[in-house]
Design an enzyme around this catalytic site. Structure first.
Site, PDB file in Angstrom:
ATOM      1  N   LEU A   1      -6.857 -25.360  -2.566  1.00  0.00           N
ATOM      2  CA  LEU A   1      -7.489 -26.592  -2.099  1.00  0.00           C
ATOM      3  C   LEU A   1      -8.919 -26.719  -2.605  1.00  0.00           C
ATOM      4  O   LEU A   1      -9.344 -27.791  -3.018  1.00  0.00           O
ATOM      5  CB  LEU A   1      -7.456 -26.651  -0.568  1.00  0.00           C
ATOM      6  CG  LEU A   1      -7.965 -27.929   0.085  1.00  0.00           C
ATOM      7  CD1 LEU A   1      -7.176 -29.147  -0.403  1.00  0.00           C
ATOM      8  CD2 LEU A   1      -7.898 -27.819   1.606  1.00  0.00           C
ATOM      9  N   HIS A  59       0.812  -1.220   0.000  1.00  0.00           N
ATOM     10  CA  HIS A  59       0.000   0.000   0.000  1.00  0.00           C
ATOM     11  C   HIS A  59       0.845   1.269   0.000  1.00  0.00           C
ATOM     12  O   HIS A  59       0.344   2.350  -0.299  1.00  0.00           O
ATOM     13  CB  HIS A  59      -0.982  -0.006   1.179  1.00  0.00           C
ATOM     14  CG  HIS A  59      -0.376   0.270   2.524  1.00  0.00           C
ATOM     15  ND1 HIS A  59      -0.065  -0.720   3.422  1.00  0.00           N
ATOM     16  CD2 HIS A  59      -0.003   1.427   3.126  1.00  0.00           C
ATOM     17  CE1 HIS A  59       0.438  -0.195   4.520  1.00  0.00           C
ATOM     18  NE2 HIS A  59       0.485   1.119   4.359  1.00  0.00           N
ATOM     19  N   GLY A 109       3.349   6.564   8.125  1.00  0.00           N
ATOM     20  CA  GLY A 109       4.716   6.767   7.676  1.00  0.00           C
ATOM     21  C   GLY A 109       5.638   5.649   8.118  1.00  0.00           C
ATOM     22  O   GLY A 109       6.704   5.441   7.545  1.00  0.00           O
ATOM     23  N   ASN A 110       5.225   4.906   9.170  1.00  0.00           N
ATOM     24  CA  ASN A 110       5.989   3.746   9.614  1.00  0.00           C
ATOM     25  C   ASN A 110       5.768   2.531   8.715  1.00  0.00           C
ATOM     26  O   ASN A 110       6.542   1.569   8.770  1.00  0.00           O
ATOM     27  CB  ASN A 110       5.608   3.341  11.038  1.00  0.00           C
ATOM     28  CG  ASN A 110       6.421   4.052  12.104  1.00  0.00           C
ATOM     29  OD1 ASN A 110       5.903   4.867  12.851  1.00  0.00           O
ATOM     30  ND2 ASN A 110       7.714   3.737  12.160  1.00  0.00           N
ATOM     31  N   SER A 111       4.711   2.557   7.921  1.00  0.00           N
ATOM     32  CA  SER A 111       4.370   1.396   7.108  1.00  0.00           C
ATOM     33  C   SER A 111       5.541   0.970   6.235  1.00  0.00           C
ATOM     34  O   SER A 111       6.139   1.783   5.525  1.00  0.00           O
ATOM     35  CB  SER A 111       3.173   1.716   6.205  1.00  0.00           C
ATOM     36  OG  SER A 111       2.001   1.840   6.957  1.00  0.00           O
ATOM     37  N   ILE A 118     -14.253 -22.825   4.662  1.00  0.00           N
ATOM     38  CA  ILE A 118     -14.091 -23.382   6.007  1.00  0.00           C
ATOM     39  C   ILE A 118     -14.663 -22.439   7.054  1.00  0.00           C
ATOM     40  O   ILE A 118     -14.952 -21.269   6.772  1.00  0.00           O
ATOM     41  CB  ILE A 118     -12.597 -23.649   6.321  1.00  0.00           C
ATOM     42  CG1 ILE A 118     -11.793 -22.358   6.159  1.00  0.00           C
ATOM     43  CG2 ILE A 118     -12.049 -24.751   5.438  1.00  0.00           C
ATOM     44  CD1 ILE A 118     -10.348 -22.484   6.574  1.00  0.00           C
ATOM     45  N   VAL A 137     -11.943 -25.391  -0.846  1.00  0.00           N
ATOM     46  CA  VAL A 137     -12.950 -25.562   0.201  1.00  0.00           C
ATOM     47  C   VAL A 137     -13.235 -24.216   0.843  1.00  0.00           C
ATOM     48  O   VAL A 137     -12.401 -23.320   0.830  1.00  0.00           O
ATOM     49  CB  VAL A 137     -12.484 -26.550   1.305  1.00  0.00           C
ATOM     50  CG1 VAL A 137     -12.302 -27.946   0.755  1.00  0.00           C
ATOM     51  CG2 VAL A 137     -11.208 -26.059   1.986  1.00  0.00           C
ATOM     52  N   ASP A 148       0.016  -7.624   1.361  1.00  0.00           N
ATOM     53  CA  ASP A 148       0.418  -6.228   1.459  1.00  0.00           C
ATOM     54  C   ASP A 148       1.937  -6.081   1.509  1.00  0.00           C
ATOM     55  O   ASP A 148       2.475  -5.322   2.311  1.00  0.00           O
ATOM     56  CB  ASP A 148      -0.218  -5.558   2.685  1.00  0.00           C
ATOM     57  CG  ASP A 148      -0.107  -4.034   2.625  1.00  0.00           C
ATOM     58  OD1 ASP A 148       0.114  -3.496   1.523  1.00  0.00           O
ATOM     59  OD2 ASP A 148      -0.205  -3.386   3.677  1.00  0.00           O
TER      60      ASP A 148
END
Length: 335
Positions: free
Chosen positions: A268, A110, A211-213, A272, A270, A140
């Site tokens: 797979l 992002h 800003g830490n992302s 769940i 399915v 991400d």
């Protein structure tokens, strides 16, 4: 005259000390065998490998306009007809960290999503153009490349054995404030916060802000054990609830991005749901573990393997499945 007065027990009241409602005995926990991490020295060595990511993207669209009497679609259409869609340039900041001396930078998807320009500012002041090697929106994560060699790196650790209460350090560029370091502990592991099908977040109280992302979450040995990604906040700032992608989730993604620029996952077939204590009792299971099969896709690998609605998957490809959230991640890692 001094008189000593002795008070006799009141009629009907016990003379013995009542047992307290609480227990004040300390827990028999051995003292920590090591001292706290040397954050000062670790920060000095690791900060040069954390980068500031500056992106630019162009957005199209009309701003929401209002007529004199409030929202008016005809008023909006009038301006769109004569002025067209307006284009505007949007700039954003994020973080990342170098994982290879040849210029590979790991960050969040992002941070760079839809960017037309990406610039990476190194700790030594150099600002380099970056290209996207590959991105994976489902986790991400994005892998960038800058044209440089001999760069400092942050080693990747092992997040599988991460313990709640373990000390951690976050490095990044909150609000554009470069090379900011905060410390805290691991508040929880395996958090599901609704970000995607492979949620498995580390929760930390180390201060994480916009800003830490994309910046690293570091353990006491100076290894990245997570990629800081999100915060829970009603104000937009840190309230001590931050989330990081475990590095063990990132490793196979980064490997594929570097090789092919995209991520292929196992399937797979399915749907769940969790195994609740009530369901476990009705199925005669010893514990509420595994993933309950709610439906099976026709022609899928699951159908070919004989799986049916109502089956409970407790192991996949030799790996235990304790919670239903674990199955998609285990299946995805299947070659």
């Amino acid at each position: 005259m001094v008189t000593a007065v002795a008070l006799a027990p009141r009629f009907g009241f016990p003379t013995t000390t009542p047992t307290p409602l609480w227990n004040d005995r300390p827990l028999p926990v051995a003292p920590a065998p090591v001292q706290a991490p040397n954050w000062v020295e670790l920060a000095k060595q690791l900060k040069p490998a954390v980068v500031n990511i500056n992106t630019k993207r162009v957005e199209e669209g009309m701003p929401q306009l209002q007529g004199p009497m409030g929202r008016d679609d005809q008023f909006q259409q009038f301006f769109k007809q004569y002025f067209g869609n307006q284009r505007r340039t949007v700039r954003s900041l994020g973080s990342g960290f170098i994982i290879n001396p040849s210029g590979y930078v790991l960050t969040n998807n992002h941070v760079t999503d839809k960017a037309t320009e990406i610039h990476v500012k190194l700790a030594d002041g150099r600002e380099l153009s970056a290209t996207v090697v590959g991105r994976d929106p489902k986790t991400d994560l994005a892998l960038l490349k800058v044209d440089a060699t001999g760069l400092p790196v942050i080693p990747l650790g092992d997040s599988s054995g991460l313990q709640v209460g373990a000390p951690v350090m976050a490095i990044g560029n909150p609000f554009g404030l470069e090379q900011t370091v905060t410390t805290g502990i691991v508040s929880a592991t395996g958090r599901v916060i609704g970000e995607g099908p492979y949620d498995d977040f580390i929760q930390t109280d180390a201060s994480i802000n916009p800003g830490n992302s994309g910046g690293p979450l570091i353990n006491g040995q100076g290894q990245a054990i997570g990629v800081n990604t999100a915060i829970f906040s009603q104000s937009g700032g840190s309230v001590g609830i931050g989330f990081a992608i475990p590095v063990n989730v990132a490793k196979p993604v980064v490997t594929q991005l570097a090789q092919t620029g995209r991520v292929e996952r196992g399937w797979l077939g399915v749907s769940i749901q969790p195994v609740t204590p009530e369901l476990a009792k009705s199925f005669g299971l010893a514990s509420a573990q595994g993933a309950l099969v709610a439906s099976v896709v026709d022609g899928s690998p699951a159908q070919k393997a004989g799986l049916k609605r109502g089956d409970v998957i407790t192991e996949y490809n030799g790996r235990k499945v304790a919670r239903s959230e674990e199955l998609p991640r285990v299946v995805a890692e299947t070659p």
